[in-house]
Write an enzyme that holds these catalytic residues in place. Structure first.
Site, PDB file in Angstrom:
ATOM      1  N   HIS A  21      89.853  74.290  41.354  1.00 11.32           N
ATOM      2  CA  HIS A  21      89.684  72.838  41.191  1.00 11.32           C
ATOM      3  C   HIS A  21      88.410  72.516  40.404  1.00 11.32           C
ATOM      4  CE1 HIS A  21      91.003  68.782  43.112  1.00 11.32           C
ATOM      5  NE2 HIS A  21      90.466  68.581  41.924  1.00 11.32           N
ATOM      6  N   ARG A  69      97.440  67.368  40.184  1.00 13.57           N
ATOM      7  CA  ARG A  69      97.477  67.374  41.636  1.00 13.57           C
ATOM      8  C   ARG A  69      98.472  68.440  42.101  1.00 13.57           C
ATOM      9  NH1 ARG A  69      93.306  65.548  41.488  1.00 13.57           N
ATOM     10  NH2 ARG A  69      92.468  63.594  42.326  1.00 13.57           N
TER      11      ARG A  69
END
Length: 310
Positions: free
Chosen positions: A273, A225
């Site tokens: 991502h 994250r």
């Protein structure tokens, strides 16, 4: 008939509609899957960040929310969510993460950029890497994904240290926990991989003080994250040479803004991502199985503990 609302991002509907309906049919469930069920008639919600549902209050009949991602930080703090929340746990997610992490670990371990990017007629024979047993790797976060990555790196010969908030016992990984264990896990590490969830306790866990504990020139790999890292501290450590390279797949704002300093820093690799992508074919089966459990009165799998945030 079971009413399932596809409340994920609208542009995902085309790729998920058929796999979900196939999975429901194979499970023997009679499901009406739609993007526009009336809230009061919905039995289950399929959710993703930036989807069509943000206020769960009207969904008074809803038995559970099925998250399509492994991470739940975008929803776990939603005060309107009173229904059970299930995160996605899928072997294909683990496989994708392992391949991405191992690939980038080997890239930095072997110094591959020297030759891939240096096709300029210079014979660069002065550098050769240590063998894997001489390259200590630390993984922050040794849940399912972190443990899978640690086992794969162990098989290649890397000494792997894993850190978690609570005590863990995982074969082939030196497991540490707590604040003292975090300092020990980071001290002298040459490659650090972040696979923690984002919670108030993990935000900026890799800050200036902790970056200074790593071996000089260490590599940071973050497919976990974005907020796990203090961006300014990382940029300063890259400028000073304390950190040799950072490969980052996740960011505080996504897509990463075009003017963000990471784009201009030559020792940063940005990937969009993609380290662990949910795949419609396999995730649809997991959702169908979990809904089948709910309809049978069995406990849902992969329930999120909101007191810890994952």
């Amino acid at each position: 008939m079971i009413n399932v609302l596809f409340g994920a991002k609208p542009d995902m509907w085309a790729e998920y509609e058929a796999p979900l309906n196939d999975a429901f049919a194979k499970s023997g469930l009679q499901v009406d899957l739609s993007v526009d069920h009336a809230p009061s008639e919905v039995d289950y919600i399929i959710y993703s960040p930036a989807g069509t549902v943000s206020d769960f209050t009207p969904f008074t009949r809803c038995k559970a929310v099925m998250n399509l991602w492994a991470g739940v930080d975008s929803i776990v703090g939603n005060q309107t969510l009173t229904q059970p929340l299930c995160r996605m746990v899928d072997d294909s997610l683990s496989r994708g993460m392992v391949e991405w992490v191992v690939g980038h670990t080997l890239r930095h371990h072997l110094g591959m950029d020297r030759h891939i990017l240096g096709q300029d007629g210079v014979w660069r024979s002065e550098f050769f890497p240590p063998v894997a047993p001489d390259r200590p790797v630390t993984i922050l976060g040794i849940g399912q994904l972190g443990a899978a990555c640690g086992q794969a790196l162990h098989q290649l010969g890397f000494p792997v240290t894993g850190w978690s908030r609570s005590a863990m016992d995982i074969p082939n990984i030196r497991c540490l926990q707590g604040d003292a264990g975090l300092q020990k896990a980071l001290t002298g590490a040459e490659i650090v991989i972040l696979l923690l969830p984002h919670t108030p306790r993990t935000e900026n866990i890799l800050n200036a003080e902790r970056l200074a504990l790593l071996a000089s020139g260490a590599c940071v790999i973050n497919p976990g994250r974005g907020p796990l890292i203090d961006d300014n501290a990382l940029l300063a450590a890259l400028d000073s040479g304390q950190i040799g390279h950072a490969t980052l797949d996740v960011f505080r704002a996504e897509p990463l803004p075009a003017d963000h300093p990471f784009w201009a820093q030559p020792q940063v690799t940005v990937t969009p991502h993609i380290a662990a992508t949910t795949r419609p074919e396999t995730s649809s089966g997991i959702i169908a199985d979990n809904i089948k459990r709910g309809e049978a009165g069995e406990p849902f799998l992969h329930l999120v503990d909101r007191t810890v945030g994952y």
